[in-house]
Design a protein around this motif. Sequence first.
Motif, PDB file in Angstrom:
ATOM      1  N   MET A   1       1.409  29.921 -36.847  1.00  0.00           N
ATOM      2  CA  MET A   1       1.090  31.067 -35.989  1.00  0.00           C
ATOM      3  C   MET A   1       1.041  32.366 -36.794  1.00  0.00           C
ATOM      4  O   MET A   1       0.221  33.236 -36.529  1.00  0.00           O
ATOM      5  N   ASN A   2       1.926  32.479 -37.777  1.00  0.00           N
ATOM      6  CA  ASN A   2       1.932  33.679 -38.616  1.00  0.00           C
ATOM      7  C   ASN A   2       0.622  33.823 -39.392  1.00  0.00           C
ATOM      8  O   ASN A   2       0.149  34.938 -39.629  1.00  0.00           O
ATOM      9  N   GLU A   3       0.047  32.666 -39.781  1.00  0.00           N
ATOM     10  CA  GLU A   3      -1.227  32.691 -40.504  1.00  0.00           C
ATOM     11  C   GLU A   3      -2.348  33.200 -39.605  1.00  0.00           C
ATOM     12  O   GLU A   3      -3.228  33.947 -40.037  1.00  0.00           O
ATOM     13  N   ILE A   4      -2.318  32.813 -38.337  1.00  0.00           N
ATOM     14  CA  ILE A   4      -3.329  33.272 -37.370  1.00  0.00           C
ATOM     15  C   ILE A   4      -3.216  34.775 -37.167  1.00  0.00           C
ATOM     16  O   ILE A   4      -4.215  35.497 -37.164  1.00  0.00           O
ATOM     17  N   VAL A   5      -1.983  35.244 -37.005  1.00  0.00           N
ATOM     18  CA  VAL A   5      -1.752  36.682 -36.833  1.00  0.00           C
ATOM     19  C   VAL A   5      -2.256  37.447 -38.045  1.00  0.00           C
ATOM     20  O   VAL A   5      -2.931  38.478 -37.928  1.00  0.00           O
ATOM     21  N   SER A   6      -1.947  36.943 -39.225  1.00  0.00           N
ATOM     22  CA  SER A   6      -2.366  37.592 -40.466  1.00  0.00           C
ATOM     23  C   SER A   6      -3.886  37.652 -40.573  1.00  0.00           C
ATOM     24  O   SER A   6      -4.458  38.683 -40.947  1.00  0.00           O
ATOM     25  N   LEU A  93       4.353  31.926 -27.781  1.00  0.00           N
ATOM     26  CA  LEU A  93       4.457  32.229 -26.354  1.00  0.00           C
ATOM     27  C   LEU A  93       4.010  33.665 -26.084  1.00  0.00           C
ATOM     28  O   LEU A  93       3.318  33.949 -25.089  1.00  0.00           O
ATOM     29  N   TYR A  94       4.390  34.563 -26.979  1.00  0.00           N
ATOM     30  CA  TYR A  94       3.990  35.970 -26.913  1.00  0.00           C
ATOM     31  C   TYR A  94       2.462  36.076 -26.931  1.00  0.00           C
ATOM     32  O   TYR A  94       1.860  36.829 -26.151  1.00  0.00           O
ATOM     33  N   ALA A  95       1.828  35.286 -27.795  1.00  0.00           N
ATOM     34  CA  ALA A  95       0.369  35.303 -27.917  1.00  0.00           C
ATOM     35  C   ALA A  95      -0.300  34.754 -26.664  1.00  0.00           C
ATOM     36  O   ALA A  95      -1.286  35.324 -26.166  1.00  0.00           O
ATOM     37  N   ILE A  96       0.226  33.666 -26.123  1.00  0.00           N
ATOM     38  CA  ILE A  96      -0.364  33.059 -24.920  1.00  0.00           C
ATOM     39  C   ILE A  96      -0.282  34.002 -23.729  1.00  0.00           C
ATOM     40  O   ILE A  96      -1.268  34.209 -23.000  1.00  0.00           O
ATOM     41  N   ILE A  97       0.885  34.609 -23.536  1.00  0.00           N
ATOM     42  CA  ILE A  97       1.060  35.549 -22.420  1.00  0.00           C
ATOM     43  C   ILE A  97       0.107  36.734 -22.581  1.00  0.00           C
ATOM     44  O   ILE A  97      -0.550  37.166 -21.621  1.00  0.00           O
ATOM     45  N   GLY A  98       0.018  37.261 -23.796  1.00  0.00           N
ATOM     46  CA  GLY A  98      -0.851  38.410 -24.048  1.00  0.00           C
ATOM     47  C   GLY A  98      -2.308  38.091 -23.797  1.00  0.00           C
ATOM     48  O   GLY A  98      -3.042  38.883 -23.167  1.00  0.00           O
ATOM     49  N   ILE A  99      -2.770  36.949 -24.257  1.00  0.00           N
ATOM     50  CA  ILE A  99      -4.178  36.566 -24.083  1.00  0.00           C
ATOM     51  C   ILE A  99      -4.487  36.308 -22.609  1.00  0.00           C
ATOM     52  O   ILE A  99      -5.555  36.680 -22.114  1.00  0.00           O
ATOM     53  N   LEU A 100      -3.551  35.688 -21.901  1.00  0.00           N
ATOM     54  CA  LEU A 100      -3.724  35.480 -20.459  1.00  0.00           C
ATOM     55  C   LEU A 100      -3.872  36.810 -19.730  1.00  0.00           C
ATOM     56  O   LEU A 100      -4.753  36.974 -18.866  1.00  0.00           O
ATOM     57  N   LEU A 101      -3.024  37.780 -20.080  1.00  0.00           N
ATOM     58  CA  LEU A 101      -3.065  39.079 -19.418  1.00  0.00           C
ATOM     59  C   LEU A 101      -4.326  39.868 -19.790  1.00  0.00           C
ATOM     60  O   LEU A 101      -4.918  40.539 -18.933  1.00  0.00           O
ATOM     61  N   LEU A 102      -4.751  39.784 -21.037  1.00  0.00           N
ATOM     62  CA  LEU A 102      -6.000  40.443 -21.435  1.00  0.00           C
ATOM     63  C   LEU A 102      -7.177  39.841 -20.690  1.00  0.00           C
ATOM     64  O   LEU A 102      -8.117  40.544 -20.297  1.00  0.00           O
ATOM     65  N   MET A 164      -3.462  44.893 -32.242  1.00  0.00           N
ATOM     66  CA  MET A 164      -4.881  44.724 -32.523  1.00  0.00           C
ATOM     67  C   MET A 164      -5.226  43.295 -32.916  1.00  0.00           C
ATOM     68  O   MET A 164      -6.304  42.810 -32.589  1.00  0.00           O
ATOM     69  N   TRP A 165      -4.317  42.593 -33.596  1.00  0.00           N
ATOM     70  CA  TRP A 165      -4.634  41.209 -33.971  1.00  0.00           C
ATOM     71  C   TRP A 165      -4.868  40.358 -32.731  1.00  0.00           C
ATOM     72  O   TRP A 165      -5.723  39.458 -32.729  1.00  0.00           O
ATOM     73  N   MET A 166      -4.120  40.651 -31.677  1.00  0.00           N
ATOM     74  CA  MET A 166      -4.273  39.891 -30.434  1.00  0.00           C
ATOM     75  C   MET A 166      -5.597  40.222 -29.759  1.00  0.00           C
ATOM     76  O   MET A 166      -6.247  39.348 -29.170  1.00  0.00           O
ATOM     77  N   VAL A 167      -6.007  41.477 -29.843  1.00  0.00           N
ATOM     78  CA  VAL A 167      -7.301  41.887 -29.280  1.00  0.00           C
ATOM     79  C   VAL A 167      -8.438  41.167 -29.996  1.00  0.00           C
ATOM     80  O   VAL A 167      -9.341  40.626 -29.355  1.00  0.00           O
ATOM     81  N   PHE A 168      -8.378  41.128 -31.327  1.00  0.00           N
ATOM     82  CA  PHE A 168      -9.414  40.436 -32.099  1.00  0.00           C
ATOM     83  C   PHE A 168      -9.414  38.931 -31.799  1.00  0.00           C
ATOM     84  O   PHE A 168     -10.467  38.313 -31.695  1.00  0.00           O
ATOM     85  N   LEU A 169      -8.227  38.359 -31.659  1.00  0.00           N
ATOM     86  CA  LEU A 169      -8.124  36.936 -31.334  1.00  0.00           C
ATOM     87  C   LEU A 169      -8.719  36.675 -29.956  1.00  0.00           C
ATOM     88  O   LEU A 169      -9.496  35.720 -29.773  1.00  0.00           O
ATOM     89  N   TYR A 170      -8.373  37.519 -28.998  1.00  0.00           N
ATOM     90  CA  TYR A 170      -8.908  37.341 -27.643  1.00  0.00           C
ATOM     91  C   TYR A 170     -10.426  37.485 -27.633  1.00  0.00           C
ATOM     92  O   TYR A 170     -11.130  36.686 -26.995  1.00  0.00           O
ATOM     93  N   GLN A 171     -10.951  38.491 -28.306  1.00  0.00           N
ATOM     94  CA  GLN A 171     -12.395  38.704 -28.317  1.00  0.00           C
ATOM     95  C   GLN A 171     -13.127  37.529 -28.960  1.00  0.00           C
ATOM     96  O   GLN A 171     -14.223  37.162 -28.524  1.00  0.00           O
ATOM     97  N   THR A 172     -12.527  36.945 -29.977  1.00  0.00           N
ATOM     98  CA  THR A 172     -13.134  35.779 -30.620  1.00  0.00           C
ATOM     99  C   THR A 172     -13.177  34.591 -29.665  1.00  0.00           C
ATOM    100  O   THR A 172     -14.208  33.923 -29.523  1.00  0.00           O
ATOM    101  N   LEU A 173     -12.054  34.335 -28.991  1.00  0.00           N
ATOM    102  CA  LEU A 173     -12.008  33.257 -28.002  1.00  0.00           C
ATOM    103  C   LEU A 173     -12.991  33.526 -26.865  1.00  0.00           C
ATOM    104  O   LEU A 173     -13.647  32.602 -26.361  1.00  0.00           O
ATOM    105  N   SER A 174     -13.108  34.784 -26.488  1.00  0.00           N
ATOM    106  CA  SER A 174     -13.997  35.173 -25.392  1.00  0.00           C
ATOM    107  C   SER A 174     -15.462  34.916 -25.741  1.00  0.00           C
ATOM    108  O   SER A 174     -16.229  34.418 -24.915  1.00  0.00           O
TER     109      SER A 174
END
Length: 275
Positions: A1-6, A93-102, A164-174
Amino acid sequence: MNEIVSYFSTIPSSHRSLILVGGITLFWIIENTFPLFRMDYKKWQHAGINFFLTFTTIIINFVLAFILIKTASWTTEHNFGILQWLPEMPLWLYAIIGILLLDLIGAYLAHFVQHKTKALWRFHLIHHTDTWIDTTSGNRHHPGESLIRFIFTTAGVIMVGSPMWMVFLYQTLSVVSTQFTHANISLPQKLDVFLSYFIVSPNMHKVHHHYVLPYTDSNYGNIFSIWDRLFGTFTYLPKDQIIYGVDTHMAPEENNQLKNLLKIPFQKPRSAKNH
């Protein structure tokens, strides 16, 4: 997970562009091989219109990206937003909750409001005028709608308090999800139904593109189907009954000419079964 965040903390623009182009290319090939519908249309001409509107969306998001970056930085620096107020938890879990809410605020809510607000519907209408839904249809947004969606995305970042890493991750999934759900691909019925309990499946989203109510005002989800099921906006329609488009603009000269599509939000609203 740390690699994904990075990775998503410093993801180059070239990589984001590659994901966009690569996704369209992949689903383009799949839908040509295993099509849901055999559509008689000029695929490249249709794609040209949608690619132009996709490009305008990219330009708008690129120009305004600094606002999103500043917003994400502000929320984390000032401990503002839902994620910042939650107790410490595992990063996954932090990432999943954040992406769900975004997904809820920046996508589902934005989509719902555009359908229910006449002024905003006039811009979103361009997306629904497409009578040949394929993978290029995913980013068929009027420039005005791209601005509206950006505002909702920014509001989502503030309310969620996402880095911002979560925003970029969400936009990519989107992006990938949008290409997948719009692609003219035929999945086994049982697989599509199974997927629809967790994520927005192709057949689930195709119902949203049926040309009349109540189907047009249903299945608003972007990545996750939970929001439609939770808020009672999930609807099913057999794929052989789906007719793409919107009943106010079914004429080809209105829905398949870029010049007219750009003018639609500023034309006199039409009364019909739909809106």
